[in-house]
Design an enzyme around this catalytic site. Structure first.
Site, mmCIF file in Angstrom:
data_model
loop_
_atom_site.group_PDB
_atom_site.id
_atom_site.type_symbol
_atom_site.label_atom_id
_atom_site.label_comp_id
_atom_site.label_asym_id
_atom_site.label_seq_id
_atom_site.Cartn_x
_atom_site.Cartn_y
_atom_site.Cartn_z
ATOM 1 N N GLU A 16 0.818 -1.210 0.000
ATOM 2 C CA GLU A 16 0.000 0.000 0.000
ATOM 3 C C GLU A 16 0.856 1.266 0.000
ATOM 4 O O GLU A 16 0.516 2.256 -0.631
ATOM 5 C CB GLU A 16 -0.907 0.040 1.240
ATOM 6 C CG GLU A 16 -1.983 -1.031 1.289
ATOM 7 C CD GLU A 16 -1.491 -2.327 1.933
ATOM 8 O OE1 GLU A 16 -0.264 -2.590 1.937
ATOM 9 O OE2 GLU A 16 -2.337 -3.093 2.424
ATOM 10 N N ILE A 445 25.546 -4.722 -22.719
ATOM 11 C CA ILE A 445 25.603 -5.566 -21.526
ATOM 12 C C ILE A 445 24.529 -6.657 -21.550
ATOM 13 O O ILE A 445 24.546 -7.578 -20.742
ATOM 14 C CB ILE A 445 25.500 -4.702 -20.250
ATOM 15 C CG1 ILE A 445 26.556 -3.595 -20.280
ATOM 16 C CG2 ILE A 445 25.661 -5.514 -18.981
ATOM 17 C CD1 ILE A 445 27.985 -4.075 -20.472
ATOM 18 N N GLY A 446 23.580 -6.556 -22.465
ATOM 19 C CA GLY A 446 22.630 -7.662 -22.598
ATOM 20 C C GLY A 446 21.212 -7.259 -22.897
ATOM 21 O O GLY A 446 20.657 -7.596 -23.928
ATOM 22 N N GLU A 498 17.187 -10.045 -24.336
ATOM 23 C CA GLU A 498 16.547 -10.430 -23.058
ATOM 24 C C GLU A 498 15.063 -10.047 -22.951
ATOM 25 O O GLU A 498 14.547 -9.847 -21.848
ATOM 26 C CB GLU A 498 17.328 -9.849 -21.856
ATOM 27 C CG GLU A 498 18.789 -10.281 -21.818
ATOM 28 C CD GLU A 498 19.562 -9.776 -20.589
ATOM 29 O OE1 GLU A 498 18.942 -9.409 -19.577
ATOM 30 O OE2 GLU A 498 20.808 -9.758 -20.660
ATOM 31 N N TRP A 575 20.600 -12.701 -4.450
ATOM 32 C CA TRP A 575 19.318 -12.021 -4.608
ATOM 33 C C TRP A 575 18.124 -12.937 -4.360
ATOM 34 O O TRP A 575 17.002 -12.664 -4.780
ATOM 35 C CB TRP A 575 19.247 -11.344 -5.992
ATOM 36 C CG TRP A 575 20.210 -10.184 -6.088
ATOM 37 C CD1 TRP A 575 20.925 -9.640 -5.060
ATOM 38 C CD2 TRP A 575 20.574 -9.431 -7.256
ATOM 39 N NE1 TRP A 575 21.703 -8.603 -5.525
ATOM 40 C CE2 TRP A 575 21.514 -8.443 -6.853
ATOM 41 C CE3 TRP A 575 20.198 -9.489 -8.610
ATOM 42 C CZ2 TRP A 575 22.074 -7.536 -7.754
ATOM 43 C CZ3 TRP A 575 20.751 -8.586 -9.502
ATOM 44 C CH2 TRP A 575 21.683 -7.615 -9.072
ATOM 45 N N ASP A 613 26.809 -12.788 -15.855
ATOM 46 C CA ASP A 613 26.753 -11.564 -15.044
ATOM 47 C C ASP A 613 26.947 -11.851 -13.571
ATOM 48 O O ASP A 613 26.299 -12.736 -13.023
ATOM 49 C CB ASP A 613 25.375 -10.902 -15.199
ATOM 50 C CG ASP A 613 25.167 -10.313 -16.578
ATOM 51 O OD1 ASP A 613 26.137 -9.798 -17.154
ATOM 52 O OD2 ASP A 613 24.023 -10.352 -17.081
ATOM 53 N N CYS A 657 28.378 -4.158 -11.885
ATOM 54 C CA CYS A 657 28.042 -2.737 -11.945
ATOM 55 C C CYS A 657 28.096 -2.075 -10.586
ATOM 56 O O CYS A 657 27.099 -1.845 -9.957
ATOM 57 C CB CYS A 657 26.685 -2.513 -12.582
ATOM 58 S SG CYS A 657 25.455 -3.762 -12.240
ATOM 59 N N GLU A 679 30.852 -0.796 -14.837
ATOM 60 C CA GLU A 679 30.312 0.552 -14.810
ATOM 61 C C GLU A 679 31.474 1.515 -14.581
ATOM 62 O O GLU A 679 32.252 1.335 -13.664
ATOM 63 C CB GLU A 679 29.329 0.647 -13.640
ATOM 64 C CG GLU A 679 28.697 1.984 -13.485
ATOM 65 C CD GLU A 679 27.767 1.997 -12.268
ATOM 66 O OE1 GLU A 679 26.932 1.092 -12.154
ATOM 67 O OE2 GLU A 679 27.907 2.914 -11.468
ATOM 68 N N HIS A 708 21.687 5.159 -16.695
ATOM 69 C CA HIS A 708 20.634 5.443 -15.718
ATOM 70 C C HIS A 708 19.786 6.648 -16.058
ATOM 71 O O HIS A 708 18.825 6.953 -15.365
ATOM 72 C CB HIS A 708 21.229 5.593 -14.319
ATOM 73 C CG HIS A 708 21.893 4.337 -13.856
ATOM 74 N ND1 HIS A 708 23.214 4.070 -14.105
ATOM 75 C CD2 HIS A 708 21.403 3.251 -13.225
ATOM 76 C CE1 HIS A 708 23.503 2.876 -13.622
ATOM 77 N NE2 HIS A 708 22.424 2.356 -13.086
#
Ligand code: GLN
Ligand code: ZN
Length: 768
Positions: A16, A445-446, A498, A575, A613, A657, A679, A708
């Site tokens: 929320e 990079i992909g 990708e 991750w 990666d 990166c 990077e 970015h």
């Protein structure tokens, strides 16, 4: 014995807060709406914890963006560039969001404050900025307001406050000539005012978080801690301070911590199994200091092992007595999803696996159960205990988890599985003959833009309103467009783009055995951004090829060597929520073997360049330096395992990166990837110094423009960066590529930027 919680997830069970913030930022809702949502979430959280019998319920653990930024606002450490926003807005919330996200309105254009990872978590905080003549003053009374808000609901809370030493040390000096810790005498009075106001409002317990104690501190930093807490004890003798640090034991800070005149010390017993013994054996715990035993994992999603936790609790109880014991999660529950009851999808999260898990709400229930059981001598005959034991037993023997073949394969690995056949110099010659690339070869990079159409097609396919064949046709068209664009501009090493991937970890997890997925398992990453980490519950294996179809399809459309694109084992591990019943290194090697199988299949399908990666290798570094080597050994090893099964002529790339390489450059070199892309543009190639000083042996693609933002770089900018790179590294080692994947960009700027990049590379070739 009391139960305590250090913090509760604040995004709401259905995210929320994310929606409320984002609609407010886009101007669709009012500040009043936003504040209302915040209030509702706080109320729900407090009521829930109250209902679950938590004795010490946190307040001020709520945040509209980040608790460190809350502290910055609280102590009035607003950087000067926001003063105009402060003047013009008249409300603290807009100033707050301006610091978090930057501000562009009415001719004002101010960039955001920097953001970085909160210790070794995937949560990001806003980095405080300090000046030499930094002043502090109470600006926001959020902590007092929220205490009163809970009190009005009939709930006495324990306000949570980021401790002053951690606050300063997590920040950055914005000019030379001083150390931020020297600002402590100016900062402390603000803390004292706040504590005074909290006492006035009726607070009895205050939680001061000093997680910096989980890192290596200098003697000066330790002294600062001592001074702060002695002063607080002198000024507020009746206030009960719970000092909390987490994510690690105290290491060399233990004596400092034990000498503090605080009412209770929190121990993260999930990260530091031996910490309780250390504290008890030391004999240095003051007679009237309690221990807060962090027995429930605040960083992971597994059900608590009651027998194990009760072992700690009984031991502490025996030595200290019941009154001096508090039980608690190991850290704030911010790092786990909200409520397991919301998971009803048996296909992605099988019932059997769900029975092994606990999210924040369930962890509160566990806390309550542990308290009950700890009070009963014959607890082992209680159903609460027996049910838990049964669940643990089932997990131990489940065939869903344990796959002997996978375990055997990891067990039988030998040294040669972790290295390429020949050294880099030899591989480089073979690859050059094979690939025939020009100097300054260009690549990306992909990922290419994940346009709204791409996202929509995927979501329709997932919902079942687009059938499989149609979806594949759609993706083929996107991939073909990407390949023809790359051919058109003369990019030397194209990628497939990708388009079929939702996320670089989830895409692989969904195709691997041993992974489960939630529908609602969101965790805050930064601000309104949340992630839904996969859950690795069992031995990992790859039933069938994962990326060969799309890579081979792209390769069939071009003569140029298409670069295959995989996510590395450490990043997949890092991750995800990872099983806690075996060493992370073993799980990582299992993933590495699955990736290796994919690498080998790609090679068989005629793919000559494969990128694996590993953007998460650095963030996995332990908080204490002495533990780095052990981690790097297995993490770098897993990467090598995943990439070493190919011919010398097959070229392995990796990508990372982040912008801090100096301290692990040797380990990055050990990865022995033929090419590493990194990077670099935002640091103006300064990053490369680490590589040149170290004499980094393999090839490097320093990112030549920042992906970015939609800004298109000029050819001169790129040329300048490339020349800088060439000054520190030989031209024969250099590749030309953007900083990172292009999935968040639009096609328009992507096309222009890549065209410019290719032409800059061509100009470079002409100069040598
Ligand atoms: N191959 C990935 C991409 O281009 C890499 C992303 C990343 O570095 N985080 O999107
Ligand atoms: Zn990247």
């Amino acid at each position: 014995m009391k139960t305590s919680n250090l913090g509760y997830p604040r995004i709401g069970a259905h995210r929320e807060l994310k929606r409320a913030c984002e609609t407010y930022w886009s101007g669709k809702t009012s500040l009043g709406d936003l504040l209302e949502t915040g209030k509702r979430i706080r109320k729900e959280n407090w009521m829930l914890q109250h209902e679950k019998g938590i004795d010490l319920i946190p307040s001020n653990d709520f945040s509209f963006y980040d608790q460190v930024l809350d502290t910055t606002l609280m102590v009035g450490a607003v950087p000067k560039r926001y003063f105009d926003v402060k003047e013009s807005q008249g409300n603290l919330m807009d100033l707050y969001f301006a610091m978090a996200r930057g501000y562009q309105k009415e001719e004002m254009d101010v960039i955001a404050m920097e953001m970085t990872k909160w210790f070794d978590t995937n949560y990001h905080y806003i980095v405080p900025e300090f000046e030499k003549d930094q002043e502090f003053g109470l600006l926001s009374t959020k902590i007092i307001d929220e205490f009163n808000e809970a009190k009005a609901l009939g709930i006495q809370t324990k306000p949570v406050l980021l401790g002053p030493v951690t606050y300063l040390l997590l920040g950055k000096e914005k000019e030379d000539g001083f150390h931020r810790l020297n600002l402590l005498p100016k900062l402390l009075p603000v803390y004292h005012i706040l504590l005074e106001k909290l006492v006035e409002a009726g607070a009895t317990w205050i939680q001061l978080d000093e997680p910096i104690l989980a890192t290596d501190l200098t003697a000066g930093e330790q002294e600062a801690i001592t001074k702060v807490y002695q002063e607080i004890a002198e000024k507020f003798p009746s206030l009960k301070i719970l000092l909390a640090s987490y994510f690690e034991g105290f290491g060399d800070n233990l004596d400092t911590v034990l000498s503090l005149p605080v009412c209770a010390i929190h121990l993260d017993l999930k990260r530091s199994l031996g910490l309780l013994d250390k504290v008890l054996v030391s004999g240095k715990l003051a007679k009237n200091t309690s221990l807060s035993l962090g027995v429930i994992d605040g960083r992971n999603v597994w059900k608590n092992d009651f027998a194990h936790s009760l072992g700690y609790i009984r031991k502490a109880k025996k030595q200290l007595g019941e009154d001096r014991i508090i039980i608690s999660p190991s850290c704030s529950l911010l790092h786990v999803p909200n409520d397991l009851d919301l998971e009803t999808h048996g296909k992605t999260l099988p019932k059997e696996v769900k029975d092994w898990m606990a999210f924040a709400k369930q962890k509160l229930e566990e806390l309550q159960s542990l308290k009950t059981l700890a009070g009963i001598p014959e607890y082992s005959s209680y159903h609460l205990f027996k049910d838990n034991l049964a669940s643990m037993e089932k997990r131990k023997d489940s065939t869903r988890i344990h796959r002997p073949k996978v375990k055997q394969r990891v067990k039988h690995l030998n040294e040669s599985d972790f290295r390429r056949t020949s050294p880099f110099e030899k591989r480089k010659v073979l690859q050059a003959a094979h690939l025939k690339l020009p100097l300054f070869p260009t690549t990306t990079i992909g990922s290419f833009p994940q346009t709204p159409e791409v996202r929509q097609a995927r979501s329709l396919f997932k919902k079942g309103s687009l059938d499989g064949q149609e979806y594949v046709e759609f993706l083929k068209k996107e991939t073909a467009k990407a390949i023809s664009f790359q051919e058109e501009i003369g990019l030397d090493v194209p990628v497939h783009g990708e388009f079929e991937r939702n996320d670089m970890v989830e895409y692989f997890g969904e195709q691997l055995e041993g992974f489960a997925f939630t529908q609602n398992g969101w965790v805050q990453s930064y601000g309104s951004r949340c992630v839904k980490p996969p859950i690795i519950f069992g031995d990992v294996s790859r039933p069938k090829p994962m990326t060969v179809f799309w890579t081979a399809f792209a390769q069939s459309l071009t003569e140029k060597p298409v670069k295959g694109m995989l996510t590395g084992p450490v990043t997949i591990l890092q991750w995800s929520f990872v099983r806690d019943d075996q060493a992370r290194s073993i799980t990582c090697n299992q993933i590495a073997l699955a990736i290796l199988d994919e690498v080998v299949d790609l090679e068989k399908a005629g793919i000559q360049i494969i990128q694996v990666d590993e953007p998460a290798i650095r963030e996995g570094l332990p908080l204490r330096k002495k533990n780095w080597k052990a981690y790097l050994d297995w993490a770098i090893g897993a990467f090598k395992l995943s990439t070493s099964g190919v011919e010398d002529s097959t070229q392995i790339h990796t990508h990372m990166c982040y912008s801090e390489f100096n301290d692990i450059i040797k380990d990055i070199a050990d990865m022995d990837a033929d090419v590493i892309t990194i990077e670099c543009s935002r640091s103006q190639m300064e990053l490369l110094d680490a590589f040149s000083e170290f004499d980094y042996p393999n090839d490097i693609g320093p990112g030549v423009y920042d992906i970015h933002s939609p800004r298109v770089p000029s050819s001169d900018e790129i040329l300048e960066l490339l020349k800088k790179a060439q000054n520190v590294l030989p031209a024969s080692k250099l590749w030309v590529n953007p900083d990172c994947g292009l999935k968040t960009r639009g096609w328009k700027e992507t096309k222009e930027a890549l065209k410019t990049m290719v032409s800059a590379a061509r100009q470079m070739r002409d100069t040598v």
